[in-house]
Every structure is written in structure tokens, then in C-alpha cells.
Write an enzyme that holds these catalytic residues in place. Structure first.
Site, short mmCIF file in Angstrom:
data_model
loop_
_atom_site.label_atom_id
_atom_site.label_comp_id
_atom_site.label_asym_id
_atom_site.label_seq_id
_atom_site.Cartn_x
_atom_site.Cartn_y
_atom_site.Cartn_z
N ALA A 1 42.56 -38.04 -35.75
CA ALA A 1 41.52 -37.01 -35.79
C ALA A 1 40.25 -37.57 -36.39
O ALA A 1 39.16 -37.10 -36.11
CB ALA A 1 42.01 -35.82 -36.59
N GLU B 1 46.37 -37.12 -20.02
CA GLU B 1 45.09 -37.69 -19.62
C GLU B 1 45.23 -39.20 -19.45
O GLU B 1 44.78 -39.79 -18.48
CB GLU B 1 43.99 -37.40 -20.66
CG GLU B 1 43.54 -35.97 -20.70
CD GLU B 1 44.31 -35.16 -21.72
OE1 GLU B 1 45.42 -35.58 -22.11
OE2 GLU B 1 43.81 -34.08 -22.11
N ASP C 1 44.50 -21.78 -26.79
CA ASP C 1 44.27 -23.19 -26.50
C ASP C 1 43.81 -23.29 -25.05
O ASP C 1 44.31 -22.58 -24.19
CB ASP C 1 45.57 -23.98 -26.68
CG ASP C 1 45.80 -24.30 -28.15
OD1 ASP C 1 44.80 -24.55 -28.84
OD2 ASP C 1 46.97 -24.26 -28.58
N ASP D 1 49.55 -26.88 -36.64
CA ASP D 1 49.15 -25.50 -36.38
C ASP D 1 49.74 -24.55 -37.41
O ASP D 1 49.30 -23.40 -37.52
CB ASP D 1 49.66 -25.04 -35.00
CG ASP D 1 48.79 -25.57 -33.88
OD1 ASP D 1 47.61 -25.84 -34.16
OD2 ASP D 1 49.28 -25.69 -32.76
#
Lengths: 186, 680, 566
Positions: B379, B352, B311, B522
Site C-alpha cells: 500500500a 490484472e 467495492d 477490512d
């Protein structure tokens, strides 16, 4: 199994025909163009035929001796002594050959005898001896035949086969040819 | 690597335990697992028989003392081999135990349950009574009694007991950071935790069982190597047995002691004795790197990895991207733009999002919002934002917003496009902000690449491993960072299934893939990967799916894991080579000794000029025995891996362990012979 | 330079000069690529396919290949047994030689179908011309078999994940017709023109110059000798094999024969390079083989040219070197060169008697056969080497920290098991056989006195050599061993049988299994097998696995004998 067995049998017999049959016939056919038609290289002398490649027994003092043979130069059953290098029985045999040689060649010193004269060849039919082996026999033959040693030496020289192309392999003498020449030397 | 336990190879209490185990391991049922040492075991028994036979008056087998010494040396050889295994086990166990100790017998505040309903009543019970499915509460200051998943609340947690990292981490219900580990400490707030594992079935428990040997299975390479060693052993059985009639022919009587010594010296006892220790030490090294492996095979496979999925965030770049610039669109008031930006990020808990608010430097508390509706990032939409006062503010990747705007008939301004491209090509990430489906400006986010990461990738490349950066960034940004960091490939705008597809694609081409992950999404990829390392902070699903768990949650750990795997294989390979190369010298020690008395000519083969046949044989078996403990440190520490390319590595190891393996015993046997000669 | 040494150099250089282009040609033949000879051979092959009822384009997996091979060999066994035991009444028997006894026929049959050509008989007296032609057939087709299997392994090494690996009959028939046949013809013609007989006439009787009456055996020798050298068969027409002046009359024929011994084994390495498109790997393999070959060759030449120490001690000078059992026309140098050629390649023909070699030369001859993969027999030499590659790949793969892989295929437990069994087999057969015979002899030397023509260490070497030669499918012998007795005929027959087929089955199985595995692309972490370092590793494995296991036995035979005269 079944899918393999018939091809196996068939191919074996085609191969027999081909590799044992046709191959042999081709070589045989071509051999007809060879001097003496592939029956071996021969020398014809005085109405007699000799195989030039097959060594002969020479133990007579008037001839150049050939090498010792484990089969006594029997060309129908060739073979070697197969003695090991340290076999005491074998070493005794070599000693006996040395002694015999010295007896027949009184002037020769033991250390001058080359090994090919006291050891048996692989085939028992070795047609050759070394140049040194011929040289040390010259005196004996000269004496018996009453020919000058120098003449015989000349004969030895002219019968010496040079290495292939002059630089490959050994120098050697075909005993049969040398002895034939010797008989012709009057 | 954080070392919390002493790195000393032989701690006295471990040695004591291992010594005891060396004897219990003499049990033939246990010896049978190792064919090489099992034959030594039989040889020792035969020699004991021979000693008794001599004591009973047999004359042909040499004197009793000599035979007893040979027997003793063989016995010691067995003990040494057992000791090697035992000390490796003891170390692994000690390591695991020290981890386990932290979580034993902590009081747990169990939430009482009636049927399916949890009461608000708390009962304090010892942690060992917790069952799977129980729910307990932890408040500031509590030690978390068991592994589990937070089902309610958020807390800062000190995980230094497990990871050695002192900075507290935040864990909260829902999402990918909901997992807590037993033995860690809650620093603030209160959480409700559901126990996810049965006692005795945690990864740590499994690991301990693995190290202890009960559930230790031979790995594929270990099996193949055992076959090789068994094959060698058989060859030497043939060599030794046929020597008897050869000796008969040569009228050379050979004593049983000499036969067995020759045999034991020739078979690869060195590697045979150290083989299981090497395997255990591999798992132990992983554990020391704070990685729990679920099987020995996983460690071994790690050495074979061809492709590493990493990642970007946390591995290649430091932490998270930060907002560095606002670019309001033409004709948009900057203050309005900033306010919109802040509004859209209010509910954005990502780093962020927080950094945007930080950069905007507006007091959020001044906002009075009328029934705001926060739109979460998905997504599919690949944007997030807020609906308030009939204004729909969205921020997201450029193409997501472009789609959104264009769908609603609004053009995507060229000027914005230019800014977006400009940011991307400088490695930044542009976030485009829209208001009511009209572009109002761009936010620039920037990544900071970790120092030293390029060297690590360089190292990986030399190991033959392809690195792949996985990022949600757009391709331009991803490409910029990939180039700057030196990774070989990248997956941009990655969705969870992209990882999966990438792994499948590589595997189809025959490569082995490793990845690290933490989130539930994942999990399939972790399961698909040949080596899946789940972060300990990750979800239970992720941890179940992977075959290793990293207690440090350190994304660069994969690199270490690969090296541990390689070390494991290399240690086996080099010691095998060493062991077999030793035979050259041993032949020259023993063969002349067998025959010299009856064939004095063979003295010429005694190139080491050993004192006497008996001293030669003794020196060889003694050397054969003591080389095992001398190599234990190497077996435990592992042969150092150097990323210098396979051929260079082979040359190096062949020189050290092959050539060394030929020379060392010549010197060793000669030295021992000089000593032995003093007594014979 | 000494003319004997010059001869050796030339022989080796000529091998290289012919083998490299030949290797490429063979590669094209197996890959079904166009060659200049297609016009001639396509119709011939068609006859085989059509009459044989096989489809040469049907792809087979490794099991089908082996089944086809083994079935065919079974047919050969039965056919050969029949011929050898019924020669007396079958045609082409001008010298009226008798049929063979059952045990000798068993030994001879296995000997020829297994490409060993160990001869417990002497051709002149024990074989009719029909018998000779039959065993000559096997010299062709047993060599073709070995080559077909090598071809299979080459393609298995090349392919990525498939079990369709060519057709056995295609490889086999092409090996025989397009490779062995033309090369044999060329040599046979050269021999015929240089004094080797080619006739169906029986013995000739002559009177020698000295007046003795002598019989001279002849026969279709030229055709026989050509294929005997080419197919690493080595079965002689006459008892003394290529020492016989009619089988190998001159230094020139000796050069051709020596070149032919090494020709196909060397060429096949380059064939592999051609088929796999890995020329560097071919050169590395060649380098390893050459290194081993030279390590045996150089001391052998030195020992033979220096002569027999025991005779030197008697005061005889040996300017020609050790001459017992050797021919003057070849000299000790070319004979020593032949010794190493014939034992390294599992050829087994001789131009000098190995029993009479100096002790260490005898040992190097045995070592060549114990390793049995320094060039090795046609096809099978590469198969044996393949096993050593697998073992070396495994150990060195671990040493660089990766699960071992060879040409992109992982080597796992199953392959290791097969490789180890094959690696074990050779020492097992040699040492067990020698152990049984030593035991019998040691416990009853008078009853078995006829076995050994030499006492002591050398006698032990004779027995060790016989089993080594049988197990290596070599066929040369320490001729002094009295081996035409049921014990040796049967025990050597069994050894030859096992040592022929298991080492074909093993590598073919491994190659087949590997071919079917997932292909792993190369990376910087992959161990490269075409490097000098890996070559060194293979060499070390060969020395330690193959050579050192025999050290105790060799110490009791040739080494003890050597030091007893030094």
C-alpha cells in the site's frame, strides 16, 4: 430547587404588581373616558337609571315580555336553567310557558311562538328578544293600551337593532328600550 | 436470490411441528413476553371461570353455550397467535437445518498433533469431534468437515451446497481467500485447514439459536412497538373496566363475556399475535437470501442504512479489469516493453497481472531468469515488479511511478502524462511501467460495468440511500466509472483506512453506513460500519467483525439486505396500522350490542345491522381470531418494498392497510354475522 | 348568506388575518430578534430579571426548565390558597363576600394555576375584587407558562444535538409582557368602550321599569375578560361567564372575544413555522387541526341552528334555533361557533350554557376537549399535538421501512414510553373519574341527588363533561352539575393537577431528549412530516387514540340522548 424558589417568589410578586395592579389601573384610567366612567351603559329616563345592557323582568301584559329567566332577572346572581334538552321536567316547564303565553295572547297560534320566548337565556339577564317575539305581542299590547297596532309595529321596527354592519349576526330588539318607548308613546 | 428449499409457506411437516408448539407456547412464562397476547390469555382464563360459574347455576351471564363459544374463540385466538410464531420459527429452523445437515457427520481427516507439532499422521474422525484449533486435511473429492482457514495449499472448491453457485472457486492459504466453509467440496488439490470455530458456535449455529427463540432478543424498534401496543392495551383496559359503572348508571347489565370480548377485540391482537413471527421471518428471509445474520437487530438496522460502501470490483464492474493496450514510451522498443511488462507481472497473481500476460501473448517458459526478486505490491509503494539482472522493473499507478522516477532524478515524460490522462478520462486504468526508474511505457486496463447496475443504483437513490464506490483506481478513472455506473460518490485510490475514515465521517453526520468486505484489513471498517456484511470466503477476522455473513460472496447482496430490513419494519408498521384501524368497525359491532337491550335508541349505532347482540359479539371475536391466520402469509413473506419515495410509500400503505383496515372488518364481521345468525 | 353564518365566517377570517402576523411576531420575541416594541418592553423585562434575580441568557436543559416551572407553580399554589381562604378580611371587598372553604379554594386554585378556570363558584357572590384580581394574575402567568413551554419545544425541535435550550424565565416573562399584556390591553380598552364595566364600585341598586328592585353586580370586568379569552383561561367574572350582558354586551364584543379565544393557539403554530423555518410543516399542522375543528364545528352549528328536537315536537317553531341557555344578541350560530372554539382550545369560557346544548352539540364539545389538541390551550395545545405527532411518526416511520424519526431525531423506546403515558393519561383521568362518580350515584341515587340537575343520559353527560373539562384544563361545564361539594371540588382538583403538569412534563421531556440526540440528515428515504399524507396519518391517530376511546362513554350519554328524541 433553591436557585428557583427565590426567583419564583420574587417574580410572582412583581407579576402581581404588574398584571393585577398596573394593568388594571391602566384599563381603569382609560375607562374614565368612557361615558359613565366604566360603570356600565345606562339610560336615564324620568329620573330613573337603567342599565341598558341588563335585561329586566317584564311580565306585565302592557309591556313587551322579556324572555323567561332562570334567576328571575336577578342581576346580582345571574345564571341559567342548565336544563338538558330532553329533561322531561324542563319540557313540562316549556309547555307551561307556552300555555301561559297563549292564555295572555289569545289570537296567537302555537306554531308562531318563537323559541326565545319560551326558553330561558344563558345569563338570565338577556336584554333582547327576537323580532318575531315582539311581533306576536303587538296585538295584546295594542288592545290593553288602546293604541293602533300599526303604531306599535312602527315602534317595534324603529327599535329593531340591525345585524352588525348590516350582515353579521342576528336582528334583535332591546326589550327595555322598546318598553320605554312604549311608555312614551301617548 | 437462490432458493434451495421449497418456497411453500406451509409445508405439512412444519405445520405439524408448529401446531404442537402452539400449545406448548401457552405456558404463561412464555406468554408473558408478549403483553398483548398475555391479556388475552388472562381473558380466556376468566371466561373459563365464567363458564364454570354458569354451569354451577349462575343466571345473569347469558346461556352456557354462548359463553363456551366465546371462550373457545378466545382460546383459538391464542393458538393462532402462537401458531404464527411457531410456524415462523419452524421455517427458520428448517432453513438453517438444511444448511447444517450438509455438514453433519462428514468424516474428517484429522492431522495428529503432539504438543505444538503436527505429525504427518492422519486419523479419520467424525466432523462433530473437531475442536477449535484442530487441523485437518482435505483432498480432491472430500467434503470439508468444518469451517476453517486454509493454512497450507490451494484448492478449487465447489461451494454450491451453500451458495447454489455451481462455478468452482479457488481458495488458498494466506491472503483474503483462505476461508472455507463446512459442507463444501474440494474439487482439486490438497489443503490443510485449521478449525476456527468450536462446534456449536458457528454462525449457522448462532443463527439457529436466534430463530429458535432461546437467544432471541427484542430489537430496539420491536421494544418501542411493544410499548406502543402495551399502551393501547392499557387504554382499552381503562375503557372496558370503566364501562361497568357506566352500565350501572344506565341500568344496563353487561355480561362478563361481553366485557372480555370488547376488550379482546379492541386491543391490537392482530399485530400482537404476529409481532414475533414478523421478526423471525425477517431473519428467515435473510437466510433465504443466503445471508446469516448475527442478530435480529442487524436486519432491522439494514433497513435504516443511509450510505452504502460498495467495492467497485465485482459489484459495479464485472470481475476484474483487463489489460487492453500497451503504449511504449517514446524511443522504447515495443517488444522490449512487452517483455518488461511480462517480467514485472510474472509474480503478479492479481487478475490484472494475469490479463497483462494474456495480452502480451508471450510464452513465459522461454524466460530464463537469474535469481529474480519479486517485489510485492504494498500500500505504501503502490507498485510491484521484479529485480532481475540488475534491472529493476516496476509497474504501478502513474503518480507512484512518477514519484519513484523523480526521486531518482528522472523526468516523467509529458507524453506519458498525456497518455495516462487520456486512458483515465475514458474510464481506463493506466499502469505506468518503469525500468531502472525510467518510464518505459503505459499499460491500459479497462473496466466493464455490469449491465443493469445503473437501475439498481437508481432504485437505491429512490430509497434514499447514497452509494459510494470504493476503488483503488486513480480519481479520474474512478470518477469516470462512478458517473457511468451512477453511484453518488467514490473513494479513489482507497487504502483500508480511507474506508474507515469515510465511515466515521458519515456516522458523525448521523448517517448509518453499510459495507461489505472480505479481507482482514477490512475488519476494522466492517466492525465500525452499522451493517457489516462479510463474505463467507473472507477471512475469519472479517467474519467476526461484521454482523452478517453472505454465503454467496455476492457483493450486490447488500442491496437485498437493505430491502429485507425495510420489509421487516414495514410489515410491522402496516400490520399495526391495520390492527388499530380494525377497531373502528369493532366498536360499531360491539358497543351497540352491549346497550341495545336496555337502550333501544342505540339501535341506530348498529350500522352493520347485525342480527342480535350475541351474534354481533361473536362475529367480532371470531373475526378478530381468524384475521390472525389470514395474515400469517403476509407476516412471513413481508410487505413488498417499493422504492417510490417515503411519502408515496406511506400514502400507498396507508391506503391499503389503513383504509383497508377500516373497511375489511366491516365486511368480515357482517359476513360472519350472517353465518352466525343461522345458528342463533 | 344567512347573517349568522356570515358572522361565523368573518370571525374565522379575522382570526387568520391576525394570527399569521402575530405568529411571526411571537417567533421574533422568542428568538430575541428585533421588534418594533423593544424600546418599550426591554426596560420592563429588565425590571423582572433584575428584581427577580435571574439571568435570562443562561441556557437551560429540559430538566432545568421543568424545575423552574414547577417551582414557580408551587409558589402560585400557596399564594392563591392563602388569598382565596382569607378574602373576607383582605382589601377590595365592597360586597363583603366571604372567604372560600378549603375544598373550594383548592379546586379554584388548581383551576386557575392550571389554566383551567373551572369555576365551582359564581364570581358575583363568592369572590372579592382582590380575589378576582389575584386569579386574573394567574390568567396571565399560567398562560405565560404554557407559552414558555411551547417555546422550549419549538427550540428543541429546531436544535441539532444540544441540551442548551434557552432560558425558562426569558420565555416566560417575554410571553407575559410582550405578547399577553399588549393584546390584553387592546381588548380591555375595546371592551370598556363597548359597555363592559371597569370599576371598583360594588353592587348598584335600581328599580326596574316594571317596579321591581334589582341589584346589579359590577366590577373591573373589562380587564378581566380580555385576558380570560386571550390566555385560553376562560374564567368568567360573573357566573354565566360571557353570556352575561355586562361581560359580553354586544355582537361586536362577542366577535372580539371569539377571535381572542383562537388567536394565540393558532398564532403559535405559525410561530413554530417561523422558528423552525418550516412553514409547510406549520400549514400541515394547521390543516390537521382545522380539519378536526371543522368536523366538530359544522355539525354543532347545524344542530344548534336547527333547534331542540324535543321542543319542535311540542309545536314551537325555532327560527333562531335552540335558544335555551343562549342569548338573543349572539344567536344560536355564533353561540355554536363559540362552543367549538372554547372546547377545542381549552378556553372554557362560554357565551351559551353547554348543559342546554342539543345532545350531539354537547358531544362535539366534549370531543373537542377529549382530543384537546385541535389548536388547544395556549402553548399546551401544541404540546398535546406533539404527542400525537410522535405516535404518528412512529407508526408511519415503520410503514415506510425505517426506524421512525422526527425532524432528524430517532424515536426510540424511551420516547415512546413517555408519549404513551401521556396519551393514556387523558382517557384514564376522564373515564376513571366518571366511573367513580357513576358508581357512587348508581348505587345511592338519593344521597347524591343534588349532583345531577338532569336525569338519565343527560345526567351521565354532566358527569362525563365535568371530568373531560377538568382533564382538558378547559374549565367550561355542564352547569347543572351540583359541583360545589367536596367530592367534585377535590376529585376535579386532582384531575386538573395531573392533567396540567404531566402533559407539560411529557412532551418537554421528549423534546429535550430528542434535541440531545444525534441529528440524522434528511434523505429520500426519510419520511417527510410536512406532507398531506402525514397530516392524514396524524389525524387518523387522533381519531383512533383520542376520540374512539370515549365512544362507549359517549354512546351512553349524548348519543343515547340524541337517538331518544329522533
Amino acid at each position: 430547587m433553591k436557585e428557583n424558589i427565590f426567583p419564583a417568589i420574587k417574580i410572582t410578586f412583581i407579576a402581581l404588581l404588574f398584571f393585577s395592579g398596573i394593568y388594571t389601573l391602566i384599563v381603569l384610567g382609560i375607562a374614565q373616558f368612557v361615558p359613565n366612567k366604566g360603570e356600565g351603559t345606562v339610560i336615564k329616563e324620568n329620573g330613573k337609571t337603567y342599565y341598558s345592557n341588563v335585561g329586566q323582568k317584564f311580565t306585565d301584559d302592557k309591556y313587551f315580555w322579556s324572555r323567561p329567566s332562570a334567576v328571575d332577572y336577578n342581576a346580582a346572581s345571574a345564571g341559567a336553567s342548565n336544563k338538558g334538552p330532553t329533561n322531561p321536567e324542563y319540557l313540562a316547564q316549556v309547555q307551561a310557558r307556552i300555555d301561559t303565553f297563549l292564555k295572555h295572547n289569545p289570537g296567537v297560534k302555537k306554531e308562531d311562538i318563537p323559541s326565545d320566548l319560551v326558553t330561558a337565556s344563558g345569563s338570565g339577564l338577556d336584554p333582547h328578544i327576537s323580532v318575531q317575539a315582539a311581533d306576536i305581542q303587538i296585538d295584546r299590547i295594542a288592545k290593553i293600551r288602546g293604541i293602533a297596532a300599526a303604531n306599535i309595529k312602527q315602534l317595534v321596527l324603529s327599535n329593531t337593532e340591525r345585524p352588525l354592519l348590516g350582515f353579521l349576526g342576528t336582528e334583535r330588539i332591546n326589550v327595555l328600550k322598546l318598553n320605554l318607548a312604549l311608555d312614551n308613546l301617548k | 436470490m437462490k432458493q434451495r428449499t421449497s418456497n411453500k409457506l406451509f409445508q405439512s411437516e412444519l405445520v405439524k411441528e408448529a401446531l404442537k408448539d402452539s400449545f406448548t407456547k401457552l405456558n404463561p412464562a412464555k406468554m408473558f413476553r408478549n403483553p398483548v397476547m398475555f391479556t388475552v390469555w388472562i381473558g380466556t382464563l376468566v371466561m373459563i371461570g365464567v363458564c364454570i360459574w354458569i354451569a354451577a347455576g349462575e343466571q345473569s351471564q347469558g346461556n352456557l353455550t354462548y359463553n363456551i363459544i366465546v371462550t373457545a374463540v378466545l382460546f383459538v385466538t391464542l393458538l393462532f397467535a402462537n401458531f404464527a410464531e411457531a410456524i415462523a420459527e419452524a421455517r427458520g429452523k428448517a432453513q438453517a437445518n438444511s444448511l447444517r445437515k450438509t455438514r453433519e457427520e462428514t468424516p474428517a481427516k484429522l492431522l495428529q498433533q503432539v504438543g505444538e507439532v503436527f505429525m504427518n499422521e492422519i486419523k479419520i474422525i467424525p466432523s462433530s469431534y473437531l475442536k477449535k484449533g484442530d487441523v485437518f486435511i482435505c483432498e480432491a473429492g472430500d467434503i470439508i468437515p468444518s469451517d476453517g482457514e486454509i493454512i497450507e495449499g490451494l484448492a478449487t472448491i465447489d461451494e454450491s451446497a451453500i451458495t447454489g453457485e455451481s462455478a468452482p472457486v479457488i481458495r488458498e492459504a494466506g491472503g483474503d481467500k483462505s476461508s472455507v466453509t463446512g459442507g463444501t467440496k474440494v474439487l482439486s488439490d490438497k489443503i490443510k485447514v485449521k478449525v476456527t470455530t468450536e462446534q456449536g458456535e458457528s454462525f449457522l449455529d448462532k443463527m439457529i439459536a436466534l430463530v429458535e427463540g432461546a437467544s432471541r432478543q427484542k430489537t430496539p424498534n420491536e421494544i418501542a412497538l411493544t410499548i406502543l401496543l402495551a399502551g393501547f392495551t392499557l387504554v382499552f383496559i381503562i375503557v372496558t373496566v370503566t364501562l361497568k359503572p357506566f352500565g350501572d348508571y344506565a341500568q344496563t347489565p353487561i355480561t362478563i363475556a361481553a366485557f372480555i370480548s370488547l376488550f379482546v377485540c379492541l386491543i391490537p391482537t392482530t399485530i400482537g399475535g404476529l409481532l414475533s413471527a414478523i421478526g423471525i421471518a425477517g431473519m428467515d428471509r435473510a437466510l433465504r437470501a443466503n445471508v446469516i445474520t448475527k442478530s435480529g437487530k442487524a436486519v432491522e438496522t439494514a433497513g435504516d442504512i443511509d450510505v452504502l460502501l460498495l467495492d467497485k470490483t465485482g459489484t459495479i464492474t464485472i470481475g476484474n479489469r483487463k489489460a487492453t493496450n500497451f503504449y511504449p514510451a517514446h524511443g522504447v522498443n515495443e517488444a522490449h516493453f512487452i517483455k518488461s511488462v511480462v517480467l514485472s507481472s510474472l509474480a503478479d497473481e492479481t487478475p490484472e497481472g494475469k490479463s497483462i500476460i494474456e495480452l502480451a501473448a508471450i510464452d513465459i517458459n522461454n524466460f530464463k531468469l537469474n535469481r529474480p526478486k519479486f517485489i510485492k505490491f504494498t500500500a505504501e509503494t503502490r507498485s510491484s515488479g521484479i529485480d532481475v539482472d540488475n534491472t529493476r522493473i516496476r509497474k504501478g499507478a502513474a503518480d507512484a511511478i512518477r514519484q519513484l522516477c523523480e526521486k531518482n532524478g528522472n523526468a516523467f515524460p509529458d507524453e506519458t502524462g498525456k497518455i495516462v490522462k487520456g486512458i483515465s478520462s475514458n474510464g481506463g486504468t493506466p499502469l505506468v511501467v518503469s525500468e531502472n526508474e525510467k518510464v518505459i511505457g503505459v499499460i491500459e486496463l479497462q473496466d466493464i460495468i455490469k449491465p443493469g447496475i445503473q437501475e439498481r443504483f437508481q432504485r437505491l437513490r429512490k430509497m434514499g440511500i447514497k452509494t459510494v464506490m470504493v476503488t483503488g483506481d486513480n480519481p479520474l478513472t474512478a470518477k469516470y466509472i462512478a458517473e457511468k455506473a451512477g453511484v453518488d460518490d467514490f473513494i479513489a485510490e482507497a487504502k483500508p483506512e480511507d474506508k474507515m475514515n469515510y465511515i466515521r465521517k458519515e456516522q458523525k453526520e448521523g448517517r448509518l453506513v453499510a459495507m461489505m468486505g472480505d479481507g482482514t484489513n477490512d475488519a476494522p471498517a466492517l466492525a465500525q460500519a452499522d451493517v457489516g456484511v462479510a463474505m463467507n470466503s473472507g477471512t475469519q477476522a472479517a467474519k467476526e467483525a461484521g454482523n452478517m455473513v453472505d454465503l454467496d460472496n455476492d457483493p450486490t447482496k447488500l442491496i437485498e439486505v437493505v430491502e429485507i430490513g425495510k420489509q421487516l419494519l414495514m410489515t410491522r408498521g402496516t400490520l399495526t396500522t391495520f390492527s388499530i384501524a380494525n377497531d373502528v368497525a369493532k366498536y360499531f359491532a360491539i358497543v351497540p350490542a352491549l346497550f341495545i337491550t336496555s337502550i333501544p335508541a342505540l339501535q341506530a349505532l348498529n350500522i352493520m345491522k347485525l342480527h342480535s347482540p350475541q351474534s354481533a359479539i361473536l362475529s367480532a371475536v371470531i373475526f378478530n381470531a381468524i384475521i390472525i391466520p389470514l395474515l400469517i402469509p403476509l407476516a412471513l413473506k413481508g410487505v413488498a418494498y417499493k422504492p417510490i419515495g417515503a411519502s408515496a410509500l406511506l400514502r400507498r400503505n396507508l391506503f391499503i392497510y389503513g383504509v383497508g383496515g377500516v373497511i375489511v372488518p366491516f365486511i368480515g364481521i357482517k359476513l360472519i354475522d350472517v353465518l352466525v345468525a343461522l345458528f342463533i | 348568506m344567512n347573517t349568522e353564518i356570515a358572522g361565523i365566517f368573518i370571525m374565522f377570517i379575522l382570526v387568520m388575518a391576525f394570527a399569521i402576523p402575530l405568529g411571526k411576531y411571537i417567533g421574533k420575541v422568542y428568538s430575541n430578534e428585533k421588534t418594533w416594541a423593544d424600546g418599550l418592553f426591554n426596560p420592563i423585562d429588565k425590571i423582572f430579571y433584575k428584581l427577580g434575580g435571574v439571568n435570562p441568557l443562561k441556557e437551560m436543559n429540559w430538566k432545568q426548565h421543568l424545575l423552574a416551572l414547577l417551582t414557580m407553580n408551587l409558589v402560585w399554589f400557596l399564594f392563591s390558597m392563602f388569598v382565596l381562604m382569607n378574602m373576607s378580611w383582605l382589601p377590595l371587598n365592597p360586597d363583603n363576600n366571604p372567604s372560600m372553604s378549603a375544598d373550594l379554594a383548592f379546586n379554584t386554585t388548581i383551576s386557575f394555576i392550571s389554566n383551567t378556570n373551572l369555576q365551582h363558584y359564581s364570581g358575583e357572590t363568592a369572590m372579592s375584587y382582590f380575589g378576582q384580581l389575584t386569579v386574573m394574575l394567574f390568567q396571565f402567568i399560567s398562560a405565560g407558562c404554557g407559552m414558555a413551554m411551547a417555546a422550549f419545544v419549538f427550540f428543541a425541535m429546531k436544535e441539532k444535538t444540544t441540551d442548551k435550550l434557552g432560558n425558562y424565565y426569558f420565555f416566560f416573562i417575554r410571553s407575559c409582557t410582550r405578547i399577553l399584556l399588549p393584546l390584553a390591553l387592546i381588548a380591555a380598552i375595546l371592551f370598556a368602550f363597548n359597555g363592559v364595566p371597569m370599576t371598583f364600585k360594588g353592587k348598584d341598586t335600581i328599580t326596574s321599569l316594571q317596579g321591581d328592585t334589582v341589584q346589579v353586580s359590577r366590577g373591573p370586568v373589562a380587564g378581566f375578560v380580555a385576558i380570560k379569552q386571550l390566555g385560553t383561561n376562560g374564567g368568567g367574572f360573573f357566573g354565566p361567564n360571557s353570556a352575561h350582558p355586562l361581560e359580553n354586551p354586544s355582537y361586536f364584543t362577542n366577535i372580539i372575544q371569539t377571535i381572542y379565544i383562537l388567536l394565540i393557539p393558532v398564532a403559535l403554530i405559525f410561530t413554530m413555522g417561523y422558528i423552525l423555518k418550516r412553514r409547510k410543516l406549520a400549514w400541515v399542522i394547521f390543516g390537521v387541526m382545522l380539519t378536526g375543528f371543522l368536523l366538530l364545528l359544522i355539525p354543532t352549528i347545524i344542530n344548534e341552528m336547527n333547534g331542540n328536537m324535543a321542543i319542535t315536537k311540542m309545536g314551537i317553531t325555532q327560527p333562531m334555533g335552540s335558544m335555551e341557555g343562549k342569548e338573543v344578541r349572539f344567536g344560536s350560530g355564533a353561540s355554536a361557533y363559540w362552543v367549538v372554539n372554547t372546547t377545542c382550545t381549552s378556553n372554557g369560557s362560554v357565551n351559551a350554557m353547554h348543559d342546554s346544548l342539543t345532545p350531539l352539540s354537547g358531544m362535539f364539545a366534549m370531543l373537542g376537549m377529549m382530543v384537546n389538541s385541535l389548536f388547544g390551550g395556549v402553548g399546551v395545545g401544541f404540546l398535546n399535538f406533539y404527542i400525537f405527532i410522535i405516535l404518528a411518526v412512529f407508526i408511519s416511520g415503520l410503514m415506510v421501512g425505517r426506524t421512525p424519526e422526527f425532524l432528524g431525531k430517532k424515536i426510540e423506546a424511551r420516547e415512546m414510553k413517555i408519549a404513551m403515558i401521556i396519551a393514556l393519561l387523558h382517557p384514564l383521568l376522564i373515564l376513571t373519574g366518571t366511573a367513580i362518580s357513576s358508581y357512587l350515584y348508581a348505587h345511592n341515587p338519593t344521597a347524591y341527588a343534588s349532583w345531577l340537575s338532569n336525569p338519565g343520559y343527560h345526567g351521565f353527560s354532566e358527569m362525563l363533561y365535568e371530568y373531560t373539562s377538568s382533564s382538558a384544563n378547559n374549565g367550561s361545564g355542564f352547569g347543572g352539575l351540583g359541583n360545589n361539594v367536596p367530592f367534585w371540588n377535590i376529585s376535579c382538583g386532582i384531575v386538573m393537577l395531573l392533567a396540567r403538569y404531566l402533559p407539560i412534563i411529557g412532551p418537554v421531556a421528549i423534546a429535550g431528549i430528542l434535541a440531545n440526540k444525534k441529528y440524522i440528515p434528511e434523505s429520500a428515504g426519510t419520511l417527510k412530516t410536512d406532507t398531506g399524507t402525514f397530516g392524514l396519518m396524524v389525524f387518523a391517530v387522533i381519531v383512533i387514540v383520542a376520540a374512539l376511546s370515549f365512544f362507549p362513554a359517549l354512546a351512553l350519554g349524548p348519543i343515547a340522548e340524541h337517538f331518544s328524541i329522533h
